[in-house]
Enzyme design. Structure first.
Site: not given
Length: 177
Positions: A135-137
């Protein structure tokens, strides 16, 4: 640095999501890539068979549908990430960021014991080969601004809304038929 070993790929599959088409790539050990169409660092055409029934691709597809319905924020599909040791350490740290939380790039760097390497950490976050699952977002700028998502800031905002990070509640997105 290319973060996917094309030689190890055994299958690819396409998904339609509420945020656009996605391409998944799998090795015998797990998912090696998941990219939105038009995403920065998208590998382009892959010379590997299309097989939506390949076990990791099929499992990921089901988990993505549950995610976009708001039914589950968890992914159990094994990952097979190719990158430098530093990149893999950053991606591993991303996996520990819970849905609904939005730490900064600086906080992520500090959690890795690399407070002086914020730019390098941000670069590794940007090269994450498995959108949504890793989950880089969820990582935001120092002032809380939405910055640096290879899939586009509109998608980043939509993913965070889905996860309840900005609005304080989860809202399922409409699934594409």
């Amino acid at each position: 640095m290319n973060t996917i070993d094309h030689r190890a790929l055994v299958a690819q599959g396409r998904f339609e999501t509420p945020l656009g088409g996605m391409l998944a790539a799998a090795t015998a050990r797990g998912i090696a890539g998941l990219w939105f169409d038009g995403q920065r660092h998208h590998p382009g055409a892959l010379d590997v068979p299309s097989d939506s029934t390949q076990r990791w691709i099929a499992q990921l597809r089901e988990e993505l549908w549950a995610y976009f319905r708001g039914a589950s924020m968890r992914f159990a599909t094994p990952l097979d990430l190719a990158g430098s040791d530093f990149q893999r350490s950053v991606w591993q740290a991303l996996l520990s960021v819970p849905a609904g939380e939005t730490p900064t790039y600086g906080a992520l760097a500090r959690s890795l014991g690399r407070a002086d390497a914020v730019r390098a950490v941000a670069a590794a976050v940007g090269r994450n080969p498995v959108s949504i699952v890793v989950p880089c977002h969820r990582i935001v700028g120092q002032n809380g601004s939405l910055t640096g998502y290879a899939g586009g800031l509109d998608r980043k905002a939509a993913l965070l809304r889905l996860e309840g990070a900005r609005a304080g509640l989860q809202r399922p997105l409409e699934l594409a038929a």
